[in-house]
Design an enzyme around this catalytic site. Structure first.
Site, PDB file in Angstrom:
ATOM      1  N   SER A  91       0.820  -1.214   0.000  1.00 28.08           N
ATOM      2  CA  SER A  91       0.000   0.000   0.000  1.00 28.08           C
ATOM      3  C   SER A  91       0.851   1.260   0.000  1.00 28.08           C
ATOM      4  O   SER A  91       2.035   1.241   0.353  1.00 28.08           O
ATOM      5  CB  SER A  91      -0.930   0.011   1.214  1.00 28.08           C
ATOM      6  N   GLN A  92       0.237   2.370  -0.372  1.00 23.84           N
ATOM      7  CA  GLN A  92       0.901   3.662  -0.359  1.00 23.84           C
ATOM      8  C   GLN A  92       1.340   3.995   1.066  1.00 23.84           C
ATOM      9  O   GLN A  92       0.546   3.956   2.003  1.00 23.84           O
ATOM     10  CB  GLN A  92      -0.065   4.727  -0.877  1.00 23.84           C
TER      11      GLN A  92
END
Length: 367
Positions: A91-92
């Protein structure tokens, strides 16, 4: 950059990323700042797939710099594909930081993570709480196997399990915190049952993060955090994740749409759409000016709607999904275009409901 310089260069890049996240307000807790500075993300993402599906790997001399830059940038990275479809990612980092801070952990707490992915988030949790306080689960051995290897290479050894995340892991329950790093359409009852009395579930419910407190043996309530997030859906079968084939487009005449084309790119409205009609697949038509001129969306049951450039919409399949979006948009505009923070969720014996402003406000049932 050479492989012999990698650890040194990665430490410098991690420090810079953690500083950027702190400067942006995504990291405020020194303990989480230390975790992002210390945990080597590059060990958890030895390769990723770009938007064209090409594999970008750190052991490829021609791609090494591109890989290194991406791994230490604030961006999500697709790390696993099934039949050509993206089914797992790292994920970011800014989203991970937001989630970890919203988790509001304290020393001695135990955390169950739904969606092990690369193992990076579990490593951040283990850095903060210790290996024995973290359990992470994912659906397939080809995800949990590499995650376990990545964790060991980085010096972390939380419990990594292969199984149905929706079922949780009762052997270690109750958990003080449960977090999902995959999109849910509703909160699995097993997770509520495995939550400690003062526990919290943090999960992407639709296209926003919900922070839900347990209020009884099988009841819970919470609010959504500001802003939208976009996660891959929870997979409960290792063969899931392949995009649905689009049903055939309707060929007959359409009807005038009360939903303007601008609404399909309005992220605040798209959050409500993710609650009203979860799991839709979208395709857009773009003009030469890069503006959306039309859209096609369809559901798993074969229901499809096509918004045409002339402002008409045609629907096919068992349900009129565009009509459901039009109804939601009337509520949305009538309430002054609310963002996710104005919504909440209630879970009790009668079901799960998302509401606007208060439990007595407009309500949508989660199927």
């Amino acid at each position: 950059m050479t492989l012999t310089d990698l650890d040194t260069d990665a430490a410098t890049a991690r420090t810079a990323l953690a500083r950027r996240l702190a400067d942006a307000g995504d990291l405020t807790d020194p303990a989480w700042q230390a975790a992002f500075t210390d945990v080597p993300r590059h060990l958890f993402v030895p390769y990723f797939y770009d938007n064209d599906g090409a594999r970008i790997a750190g052991d490829d001399p021609d791609a090494r710099q591109r890989w290194f830059t991406a791994v230490h940038d604030d961006r999500p990275l697709v790390t696993h594909r099934t039949s050509g479809a993206a089914t797992s990612s790292s994920s970011q980092p800014s989203v991970m930081a937001t989630m970890l801070e919203a988790l509001d952990v304290r020393d001695g707490m135990t955390v169950l993570e739904i969606g092990a992915g690369t193992g990076y988030n579990a490593a951040l949790l283990a850095h903060r709480l210790g290996d024995d306080h973290v359990v992470t689960i994912d659906v397939a051995d080809d995800i949990t196997g590499p995650a376990t290897e990545h964790l060991a290479a980085a010096g972390y050894h939380p419990l990594v399990l292969t199984g149905d995340g929706a079922a949780g892991w009762p052997d270690r329950a109750p958990y003080d915190r449960i977090m999902a790093t995959c999109r849910l359409d509703r909160i699995p009852p097993a997770l509520i049952a495995q939550l400690a009395d003062e526990g919290v579930i943090l999960a992407p419910l639709g296209n926003a993060l919900a922070r839900i407190h347990r209020t009884g043996p099988d009841t819970a309530e919470g609010r959504f955090l500001p802003g939208g997030v976009f996660f891959m859906a929870l997979r409960q079968d290792s063969q899931d994740g392949v995009p649905l084939r689009r049903p055939d487009l309707p060929t007959g005449p359409g009807r005038p749409s009360t939903l303007p084309i601008t609404a399909v790119s309005d992220n605040a409205f798209r959050f409500l759409v993710s609650i009203v009609e979860p799991g839709l697949t979208w395709q857009y038509n773009m003009g030469e000016d890069k503006q959306i001129t039309g859209a096609t969306l369809w559901a798993a049951d074969g229901s499809l709607a096509a918004l045409r450039p002339d402002g008409t919409v045609a629907e096919t399949g068992p349900r009129p999904i565009w009509a459901a979006l039009e109804d939601a948009h009337r509520t949305y505009t009538g309430a002054d275009s609310p963002g996710p923070a104005r919504y909440g969720v209630t879970i009790d014996k009668t079901g799960q409901r998302v509401w606007l402003d208060s439990p007595e406000g407009p309500t949508w049932t989660l199927a």
